[in-house]
Design an enzyme around this catalytic site. Sequence first.
Site, PDB file in Angstrom:
ATOM      1  N   SER A 112       0.876  -1.034   0.200  1.00  0.00           N
ATOM      2  CA  SER A 112      -0.176  -0.080  -0.066  1.00  0.00           C
ATOM      3  C   SER A 112       0.888   1.204  -0.092  1.00  0.00           C
ATOM      4  CB  SER A 112      -0.852  -0.176   1.182  1.00  0.00           C
ATOM      5  OG  SER A 112      -1.583   1.393   1.430  1.00  0.00           O
ATOM      6  N   SER A 144     -13.005  -1.565  -0.767  1.00  0.00           N
ATOM      7  CA  SER A 144     -13.162  -3.124  -0.903  1.00  0.00           C
ATOM      8  C   SER A 144     -14.085  -3.706   0.326  1.00  0.00           C
ATOM      9  CB  SER A 144     -11.840  -3.735  -0.851  1.00  0.00           C
ATOM     10  OG  SER A 144     -11.482  -3.756   0.439  1.00  0.00           O
ATOM     11  N   LYS A 181       2.108  -2.500   6.572  1.00  0.00           N
ATOM     12  CA  LYS A 181       2.625  -2.134   5.086  1.00  0.00           C
ATOM     13  C   LYS A 181       4.142  -1.851   5.106  1.00  0.00           C
ATOM     14  CE  LYS A 181      -0.998  -3.765   3.457  1.00  0.00           C
ATOM     15  NZ  LYS A 181      -1.095  -5.016   2.937  1.00  0.00           N
ATOM     16  N   TYR A 193      -2.167   0.014  10.670  1.00  0.00           N
ATOM     17  CA  TYR A 193      -2.045  -0.542   9.069  1.00  0.00           C
ATOM     18  C   TYR A 193      -0.709  -0.127   8.166  1.00  0.00           C
ATOM     19  CZ  TYR A 193      -3.442  -1.126   4.260  1.00  0.00           C
ATOM     20  OH  TYR A 193      -3.394  -1.275   2.826  1.00  0.00           O
TER      21      TYR A 193
END
Length: 129
Positions: free
Chosen positions: A80, A128, A97, A93
């Site tokens: 990402s 998503s 990544k 998060y």
Amino acid sequence: LDLTAMDTHVAAAAAVERLGGCDVLVNNAGRGQRALVEETALDVDRALFETNVFGTISLTKAVLPHMLKRRRGRILVTSSIAGKVATPCGASYAATKHAVNGFFHSLASEVCDRGVSVTVACPGPTVSE
């Protein structure tokens, strides 16, 4: 395949090998998170690392010996942009990544002369379900 069921990854890779091998491994699973650091329980951080980092590494380590033995293969990893530029409410998060980027860029340098290539894609925001 449950990415967090790491004890099944070696057997899954062996089964694929018996069927002719794996030429391309696409690591595209992941879990997101949006919250302030002080509002995020450590269990949430851990769960993100289990899926986004350790599960991805585990599956790659299960498949990699087969690729190296055949001296061919490609490992694709969806990371990402958060692994390069962090934003508010996404520290956990982003940390996963960053870890993915570091691990797979290092792996790329280890296997590039042994027939296996590694590509890390860092897309921007996506929606998503």
